[in-house]
Scaffold this active site. Structure first.
Site, short mmCIF file in Angstrom:
data_model
loop_
_atom_site.label_atom_id
_atom_site.label_comp_id
_atom_site.label_asym_id
_atom_site.label_seq_id
_atom_site.Cartn_x
_atom_site.Cartn_y
_atom_site.Cartn_z
N GLU A 123 0.89 -1.29 -0.06
CA GLU A 123 -0.09 0.18 -0.01
C GLU A 123 0.79 1.13 0.20
O GLU A 123 0.41 2.33 -0.63
CB GLU A 123 -0.76 0.08 1.25
CG GLU A 123 -2.03 0.94 1.14
CD GLU A 123 -2.97 1.21 0.22
OE1 GLU A 123 -3.94 0.11 0.15
OE2 GLU A 123 -2.84 1.97 -0.62
N LYS A 199 4.43 4.29 -9.82
CA LYS A 199 3.38 4.23 -9.17
C LYS A 199 2.08 4.07 -10.00
O LYS A 199 1.33 3.08 -9.86
CB LYS A 199 3.23 5.41 -8.47
CG LYS A 199 4.19 5.49 -7.08
CD LYS A 199 4.08 7.00 -6.79
CE LYS A 199 5.04 7.03 -5.31
NZ LYS A 199 5.29 8.26 -5.05
N1 HSE Z 1 9.60 10.49 -3.23
C1 HSE Z 1 8.38 10.09 -3.20
C2 HSE Z 1 7.38 11.26 -3.48
C3 HSE Z 1 8.22 9.45 -1.78
O1 HSE Z 1 8.13 12.42 -3.37
O2 HSE Z 1 6.27 11.12 -3.72
C4 HSE Z 1 6.97 8.88 -1.81
O3 HSE Z 1 7.00 7.65 -2.47
#
Ligand code: HSE
Length: 415
Positions: A123, A199
Site C-alpha cells: 500500500e 506508481k
Molecule cells: N519520493 C516520493 C515522493 C516518496 O516524493 O512522492 C513517496 O513515494
C-alpha cells in the site's frame, strides 16, 4: 497467526519509511507488533538508534523463522527485489514500500506468491498515506473503472507549489523537498516523472487488470521547467501539476502517461498542494471521486506500512480481481491524441513528434514554444529524444484533450 501474542517484525532499511514505521510503533504501545530486527547495509552510517539495534546480514534475517512479518523499506530496487523474492520463496509474509521494485517485477512477484504461498502487500508504494491500492482492489473490485489519475509524487508537487504559490526557485524548492525527506535518494526519479510512472504501473494493474511494464509508459517531468513555462501557465489562469493518468478510450484501449499538465481552478487536482497526493478514481457508475492525502514523508508512509502489517497479520492478501478476471487486458491506445505545449530548441522535434494543429506561442533566440496535437504512440517513441533535447512538454489540461478557451487566448498573444 495467533492474534494474542506480540508479532515480531524484521525490518530491512532504516531510512525515512523505516524510521517512520519504527516511530509509530514506539508511540502506539498497545499495538501487538514489535520490531525485532533491523537490517541495514552501512555499519559506518550514523543512525538515531544504538549500533546494537542493527544487523547487517540480510540472509540471517530471512533465515530467522521467529519473525512473523518482514518489512522491506530500502531504496535500492534491485537489492529490494533480491530480498523480497527470497522471502517469498521462503513463503514469508512481506510488506514493501518500494514502488520501483513492484512496478518492474509484479508478474514475478505474483508467480512467487502462487508457487510458495507467501504474501506481499505494498500500500505504501503508491500515494504514501492514501489507502488507494486497497480501495481500488477491494471497493472497486467489481465496478469497471473509466479512469484513474492524479498526483502521485509528493516531491514534485511540493516543488511546483513552492514555485506557483511562494514564487520560489526550482533549486531552492527541490532542496527543501530533500531536506524534508520527501525526495528519493536520486531526486531525478521525482522530478523527471519516473517515480510517478512506477506508481501508475502498479495502480493500473489493480484498476484495469493490465500489467504495464515501465518501459511501455511515456513519462515526462518538471526537470526542464523554465520561467517561461511557469509564466505561460499563469497567463492561462492555471498552475502546473505532474499528472499520472490511465484511462480507457471509447474503444476500450488504455492511455497511461505521466505528463505535467495545466490545471485550472475547476480541476479536482487544483487543491492538491505541497507534498500531498491526490487520486481521482472514476467509476463507470459511481463517477469521479478524489482521494487526497500526504504522499510522502516518514509518518504517512509508515502508517501505510503499518496498515499492511495489520492486514497481512489478519490473513489478507490482494485478490488481483481485475487482473485475474481480464481475459483481454486492454491494449495501449497508441493513436490517442493529446493536446500539448512544447518548448524546445530543436525544431526537428516538432516533426519527430508528428505535431499537428500547430500554433506558435513564443520564440526567444534559439528557443521556441508551440501548442500542438500528438499521439500517445509518438510520445512513447520520442520520449528519450525529448529528454535528451532538454525540452519541456506538458498537457493543456489534465484530461489531455485540449483547452479551447486557452488556445484562443494564446492565438491573440502570438499575433
Ligand atoms: N519520493 C516520493 C515522493 C516518496 O516524493 O512522492 C513517496 O513515494
Amino acid at each position: 497467526m495467533d492474534s494474542h501474542r506480540l508479532l515480531k517484525i524484521g525490518l530491512f532499511g532504516f531510512g525515512c519509511v523505516g524510521q517512520g514505521l519504527y516511530d509509530i510503533l514506539s508511540r502506539e504501545e498497545a499495538l501487538p507488533f514489535k520490531v525485532e530486527r533491523i537490517c541495514v547495509k552501512d555499519p559506518t552510517k550514523l543512525r538515531p538508534l544504538p549500533t546494537e539495534s542493527f544487523t547487517y546480514d540480510w540472509h540471517q534475517v530471512l533465515q530467522d523463522d521467529s519473525l512473523d512479518i518482514l518489512v522491506e523499506a530500502i531504496s535500492d530496487a534491485n537489492e529490494a527485489y533480491t530480498i523480497v523474492a527470497e522471502a517469498l520463496r521462503r513463503g514469508k509474509k512481506v510488506v514493501t514500500a518500494n514502488k520501483k521494485l513492484v512496478a518492474y517485477h509484479l508478474p514475478e512477484l505474483l508467480a512467487l506468491q502462487q508457487e510458495f504461498g507467501g504474501v506481499l502487500l505494498y500500500e505504501a508504494a503508491v500515494a504514501g498515506g492514501i489507502p488507494i491500492i486497497r480501495t481500488v482492489e477491494e471497493y472497486f473490485s467489481n465496478e469497471p473503472l473509466e479512469r484513474v489519475h492524479g498526483i502521485l509524487n509528493g516531491s514534485s508537487n511540493y516543488i511546483l507549489s513552492q514555485i506557483f504559490k511562494l514564487q520560489k526557485g526550482y533549486a531552492e524548492a527541490l532542496k527543501e523537498a530533500q531536506d524534508k525527506g520527501f525526495a528519493e535518494l536520486d531526486p531525478w526519479l521525482d522530478v523527471a516523472g519516473a517515480d510517478a510512472r512506477h506508481k501508475l504501473c502498479i495502480l493500473a494493474a489493480h484498476a484495469f487488470g493490465r500489467t504495464i511494464a515501465p518501459e511501455e509508459l511515456a513519462f515526462f517531468g518538471i526537470d526542464y521547467l523554465s520561467d517561461a513555462d511557469v509564466e505561460y501557465a499563469k497567463q492561462s489562469d492555471s498552475v502546473i501539476k505532474m499528472v499520472a493518468s490511465a484511462h480507457l478510450t471509447a474503444d476500450g484501449e488504455l492511455v497511461p502517461v505521466v505528463l505535467p499538465s495545466l490545471v485550472d481552478a475547476s480541476d479536482d487536482l487544483f487543491v492538491v498542494e505541497q507534498e500531498f497526493n491526490g487520486v481521482v478514481v472514476q467509476g463507470t457508475y459511481s463517477g469521479p471521486q478524489l482521494f487526497k492525502g500526504r504522499g510522502a514523508g516518514g509518518h504517512p508512509t509508515g502508517a501505510a506500512v503499518l496498515s499492511d502489517i495489520v492486514s497481512i497479520s489478519n490473513g489478507y492478501s490482494y485478490g488481483y480481481k481485475k487482473l485475474n478476471k481480464t481475459t483481454n487486458a486492454p491494449a495501449l491506445a497508441l493513436d490517442f491524441e493529446l493536446e500539448v505545449y512544447l518548448r524546445s530548441s530543436e525544431p526537428e522535434l516538432v516533426a519527430a513528434l508528428g505535431l499537428t494543429n500547430l500554433q506558435n506561442v513564443q520564440r526567444d533566440n534559439d528557443t521556441f514554444s508551440v501548442l500542438g496535437t500528438v499521439t500517445l504512440g509518438n510520445l512513447i517513441k520520442n520520449q528519450d529524444h525529448i529528454r535528451k533535447a532538454g525540452a519541456y512538454i506538458m498537457a493543456l489540461s489534465s484530461d489531455f484533450v485540449g483547452a479551447p478557451a486557452r488556445k484562443v487566448k494564446v492565438q491573440e498573444q502570438v499575433s
